[in-house]
Structure formats: C-alpha cells, structure tokens
Design a protein around this motif. Structure first.
Motif, short mmCIF file in Angstrom:
data_model
loop_
_atom_site.label_atom_id
_atom_site.label_comp_id
_atom_site.label_asym_id
_atom_site.label_seq_id
_atom_site.Cartn_x
_atom_site.Cartn_y
_atom_site.Cartn_z
N GLN A 265 0.82 -1.20 0.00
CA GLN A 265 0.00 0.00 0.00
C GLN A 265 0.86 1.27 0.00
O GLN A 265 0.62 2.21 -0.77
N ILE A 266 1.90 1.27 0.87
CA ILE A 266 2.75 2.46 0.99
C ILE A 266 3.56 2.65 -0.28
O ILE A 266 3.71 3.78 -0.78
N SER A 267 4.05 1.57 -0.87
CA SER A 267 4.87 1.74 -2.07
C SER A 267 4.00 2.13 -3.27
O SER A 267 4.44 2.88 -4.14
N GLU A 268 2.75 1.65 -3.28
CA GLU A 268 1.84 2.09 -4.35
C GLU A 268 1.56 3.59 -4.25
O GLU A 268 1.49 4.29 -5.26
N ALA A 269 1.39 4.06 -3.01
CA ALA A 269 1.16 5.49 -2.80
C ALA A 269 2.35 6.29 -3.32
O ALA A 269 2.20 7.32 -3.99
N ALA A 270 3.56 5.80 -3.02
CA ALA A 270 4.77 6.50 -3.47
C ALA A 270 4.84 6.54 -4.99
O ALA A 270 5.09 7.59 -5.60
N LEU A 271 4.60 5.38 -5.61
CA LEU A 271 4.68 5.32 -7.08
C LEU A 271 3.58 6.16 -7.73
O LEU A 271 3.81 6.80 -8.76
N GLY A 272 2.41 6.17 -7.11
CA GLY A 272 1.32 6.99 -7.62
C GLY A 272 1.68 8.46 -7.61
O GLY A 272 1.49 9.19 -8.59
N GLU A 273 2.25 8.90 -6.50
CA GLU A 273 2.68 10.31 -6.37
C GLU A 273 3.77 10.64 -7.40
O GLU A 273 3.74 11.69 -8.03
N LEU A 274 4.70 9.70 -7.57
CA LEU A 274 5.79 9.90 -8.54
C LEU A 274 5.22 10.06 -9.95
O LEU A 274 5.63 10.94 -10.71
N ARG A 275 4.23 9.19 -10.29
CA ARG A 275 3.66 9.23 -11.65
C ARG A 275 2.82 10.48 -11.86
O ARG A 275 2.59 10.89 -13.00
N SER A 276 2.35 11.07 -10.75
CA SER A 276 1.51 12.27 -10.88
C SER A 276 2.34 13.51 -11.19
O SER A 276 1.80 14.55 -11.56
N LEU A 277 3.65 13.41 -11.04
CA LEU A 277 4.51 14.56 -11.33
C LEU A 277 4.57 14.80 -12.83
O LEU A 277 4.41 13.87 -13.63
N ASP A 278 4.84 16.02 -13.19
CA ASP A 278 4.94 16.41 -14.59
C ASP A 278 6.34 16.07 -15.14
O ASP A 278 6.88 16.78 -15.99
N ARG A 279 6.94 15.04 -14.61
CA ARG A 279 8.30 14.64 -14.95
C ARG A 279 8.33 13.14 -14.98
O ARG A 279 7.49 12.49 -14.34
N SER A 280 9.32 12.56 -15.63
CA SER A 280 9.42 11.11 -15.48
C SER A 280 10.86 10.63 -15.54
O SER A 280 11.72 11.25 -16.17
N ASN A 281 11.11 9.57 -14.82
CA ASN A 281 12.42 8.92 -14.81
C ASN A 281 12.14 7.43 -14.61
O ASN A 281 11.97 6.96 -13.49
#
Lengths: 296, 296
Positions: A265-281
């Motif tokens: 759950q916590i790692s999904e939240a982190a990845l979700g927030e990361l994907r919501s950024l206007d940037r990607s890596n």
C-alpha cells in the motif's frame, strides 16, 4: 541495457565520485583520512546518493553541482554507522563482513572518524558554493535540508529514541516514529536535495518529500519482513536476529501478512505520487519498486 | 564603563543568543535536547563567539546575521569538549566543576549529544540563508570556513595528532602543529567569519586569519605558562597537571622564560597587524591583549 545492469554501473559511478571527494591521505592527520576512507568505501547499496542523482536528473538538473552533495550524503550515512557500531552503542565488531572502524583503528579514532565524516560532509557540500556561486540560494537551501534531516529532527532524533527504547517493548507509534526519522529522514533529504539543486518548485519538493517518506517506510518494513522470511544465504547476514533480540518490529506489531499489505500500500502510494509529477524517470520508478520488493 | 565590565555584559548577551538558538526541549527527542543544553550552557569564556562578533562590528557588520554563526561556533567548540571527555578519549568526569555530559546522560547519549551539537551547528548556521537570502554568497563562504577550520584540516586534525601522540615525547614542531589546529583553527574561523559576513575584502580576511592564528598560539602558550606559575586558586583548576602527566608543553620545550618571550612577541605581532588595518575596535584590541596576558 536492462535496469539491473544500469544500477550496477551507477553504483560504480557513485563510488568514483566518493573517492574523488575524499581528502588526499597525507600529513600528520593521515590516520584519520585512512579511517574515513575505510568506512566510506566499505560497500553498500549507495542508495541515498543514487536517489539524489536520479531526482536531480528527473527535474532537469545537469552538470556536477549535485556531486558534492551526493558525497556529503553518503558521508553522513557512513558516520552514523561508524558511531552506531561503537562499544557504547551497538558494540558491533563486524559490518558487511569487515571489521568495524573502531575495531581496526581503536575506539578513540572510531569516535573521531565519525566526527570527521560528519564535518567533512558539510565541508564537501559547501564546496558547491565555489562551483556555482550564482546558485548560492539553491545551494544554501539544499544545505539547510541536509543539516535538518540529519539532525535531532531527523536521523539523530530517531537514533536517540531507538537507543533509549532498546530492551523494552515499544508501541507501534514509537516504532513508526523511529523508522520515519532514523531511516526515512535521509531518504527524504536525498531526494529533496536533488530536486532543490535542479530548481524544482516548492510544490514539487513537497511531493518528492512525500514520495521519499513512503519509500523509506516501505524499505524499513521490508527489512523487518526479510528478517523473518529470508534465508541467511539470500540476505547475506543472519536472519531471525530481531526475534532473538526480542525486538519490536513492524512484523511483531502488525503480523507478517499485515506488514506485507502495508508495504504494498505504501509503495503504491509513493509510485502513484511519482507518476503524478509532470516529470518522469523510468529508472527511478523501477528502482523504487525494486527497493521495497527486494529479497536481500 | 570599563572594558572588564563591558566584557561581562557581552558574555551575558552571547549566552542569551545561545539559549535563543537552542532547540525547544520537547517531543520524543527531549533527552538529547536536554543534553545539548546541559553541555552548551555550562559556562566558559565564550571567546569564539565574542571574537566573531567584535570582528563583525569592526568591519561595519550590522544586524543579526552574525548571530546564528556565533551560536554555531560555540556548539562546535562544545561538541569537541563533550567528545574529548568521553571514556575512550580523555575520560574526564568533571569539567569546570560540573559532571561531564556522558557522566550525567550515559556514554551513548554523550556520543549522540556531541554528534547532535556538531550537526545542529550547521543547521543553525544554515538558518542565515533564510534571514538574508540576498547575502547567500557571503553566507556560503562563511559556512565553508566554519566547516573547514573545524574539520580534519583544522580542529579535528589537531585532535587526531594530539590523541595519537599522547603518552610519548613529541617535538616542538608537532606541538606547534597541534596548537595551531586544535586551538588556533576555531579562533581563526571565528574572526574570519565575522569579517566575511561583514563584507571585508580578501586582503582583510587574510589579515584577520593571521591575527587570529597568532592570538590562538599566544593563548595556548599562556595556558602552558599558567599551569606552571599559577596557583590552583587563581586558575580555578589543578596546576602542574602537565608535569604530573609528563606532557610535552611549550614550557618544557622552550623553558619558562622562552615561553614568556614568545607570548610577548607573538601577541605584539597580532596587535601590530590589527592596528595596521584600516578599521578599529578598541575593545577587541584590549580583549586580545587581555587574553594572552591573563592570569587564569
């Protein structure tokens, strides 16, 4: 090249940076420089500098401004291990199969080598002002985050509570507090500094802090899970050590299944927030997922 | 008001600044905050912040920008004493008539309180970027000097050599090296940071470094002299301790008269350099002279 291969190359690259930022071993103080190198170059995942660099490039950072901070971060992480291992603390003679710093250099030099690494971290980071004086405001802000997250409101704060509470049962809330500060704080500052130096906005820096906080927590819970389910061979260190030490862990608190669920759950939240950024890596995305699902 | 009276008021003022920059004692980490306060507020000459402030005003510095650096400097000086007193180092139970930090809070908290003070010094100094962001270049330069002079090329470097050489006879050159680094470096950075933050020129900063280096050396030689000629009552601590410990000192090296002559010569050089500056601070002039001719 796959991400696993890329990761190995990045670790090699980071270790080259670390060596470059270590002081030249000479003069009457040579001994302390040797002890600093011994502890800093003892291997490890190099996770914090890697997260810093990946966040820096994700926000468009270019050039070498991030490098003194990458070295500084690993020096701070290392000093904390050197002091943790001291006889008056955890009294560990070995770390990653090598003798600990105070065992090799004596307890007095163990204390001084830790002090020297912490101080040299700030000395190294302050070198960034000379690299790009026109970026002094950004560098100053990054330095403030570096100091705060390593200190009493960050890593040292977590360490103090951990030391105080060793040997008696603690609540889940105290455990979370320790994990957030002792492990989470440096992960947060690593990613935040990468973002700050690259010129990210305040909102982006806040997002990054949240992502890093979740990653740190999931990473630490996974550590507790591995101590229960892994084999010593896979893990490269003794398993079931928490049980033997009657230590309160996330697994004793929430049970194995509860812990596994929380990691997801916590790692999904982190990845979700990361994907919501206007940037990607993509590599960073892979790395974060890899860290919380690791087997060792 | 005479200078003696002025000095007392300045010490009071500095201690108010120190208290203001200490963290509020609350939260799970309260214990470490208490240990930090215990060691920082244990009295002393407050020499380093005083020299910083006087140099700052001498070069026309105004406002409070110097204050976080004054507090940071005293935190660094204090952490070095806390770690010096540890069982694995000098193993001292008392300092200035009070129990040392590790005796009161335990050895583990002694180590952590020292770490916390060193880290909080940089955290406090970094606060200056928020006070006057437009002065970020100056603040960055001051931070670099703060770190360098406290580290392996400064105070820690001197400490390492001192610890290594304890128990055997050392040469006069090694003694000078230890004094320059262990005592001199923080006096240098105190005055240099005052000058830098006030906007002094590079030539002026170089002059100030030279003055401070001489003052530090004369101060330390006078310390060795007082251990021989003073009474315990005057000094407020046991005399002849160096002789009892069979320690090489400036007096054993050059003899009492030679040491006295050198104090005169070195302090005259410092005062001459100070007077040659296009600035003046009569109190600072008095203070420097007072320090090297002190009776306790």
């Amino acid at each position: 090249m796959d991400f696993q291969e890329e990761r190995k190359q990045k670790v090699t690259n980071i270790e080259e940076i670390l060596v470059r930022y270590l002081p030249e071993k000479k003069g009457c103080q040579k001994l302390i420089m040797e002890a600093m190198e011994y502890s800093l170059m003892a291997g490890g995942k190099r996770l914090r500098p890697m997260l810093m660099q990946e966040t820096y490039t994700m926000f468009g950072g270019e050039g070498r401004l991030v490098e003194p901070f990458m070295a500084a971060m690993e020096m701070i992480h290392t000093y904390s291990l050197v002091h943790d291992d001291l006889p008056a603390m955890d009294n560990d003679d070995y770390r990653r199969g090598r003798k600990t710093t105070h065992v090799v250099y004596g307890e007095d030099m163990g204390i001084l080598a830790g002090d020297a690494l912490l101080n040299y971290a700030f000395e190294t980071a302050a070198g960034a002002f000379e690299m790009e004086p026109e970026q002094s405001q950004r560098i100053g802000r990054a330095l403030g985050v570096l100091a705060r997250k390593a200190g009493i409101f960050g890593m040292i704060g977590g360490q103090v509570v951990d030391v105080k509470e060793t040997g008696h049962a603690i609540t889940g809330e105290t455990l979370e507090f320790i994990y957030e500060l002792k492990t989470g704080a440096l992960i947060e500052s690593s990613m935040m500094i990468g973002a700050i130096l690259a010129g990210a906005s305040d909102a982006e820096i806040t997002s990054v802090e949240k992502i890093a906080s979740d990653v740190g927590m999931a990473f630490q819970i996974q550590d507790d899970i591995l101590d229960v389910i892994s084999t010593a061979e896979e893990l490269g260190k003794p398993v079931h050590s928490d049980e033997k030490n009657e230590k309160t862990t996330y697994v004793t608190w929430k049970g194995l299944e509860g812990a596994k669920k929380d990691v997801e759950q916590i790692s999904e939240a982190a990845l979700g927030e990361l994907r919501s950024l206007d940037r990607s890596n993509p590599y960073l995305e892979w790395l974060l997922s890899e860290l919380v699902h690791r087997k060792s």
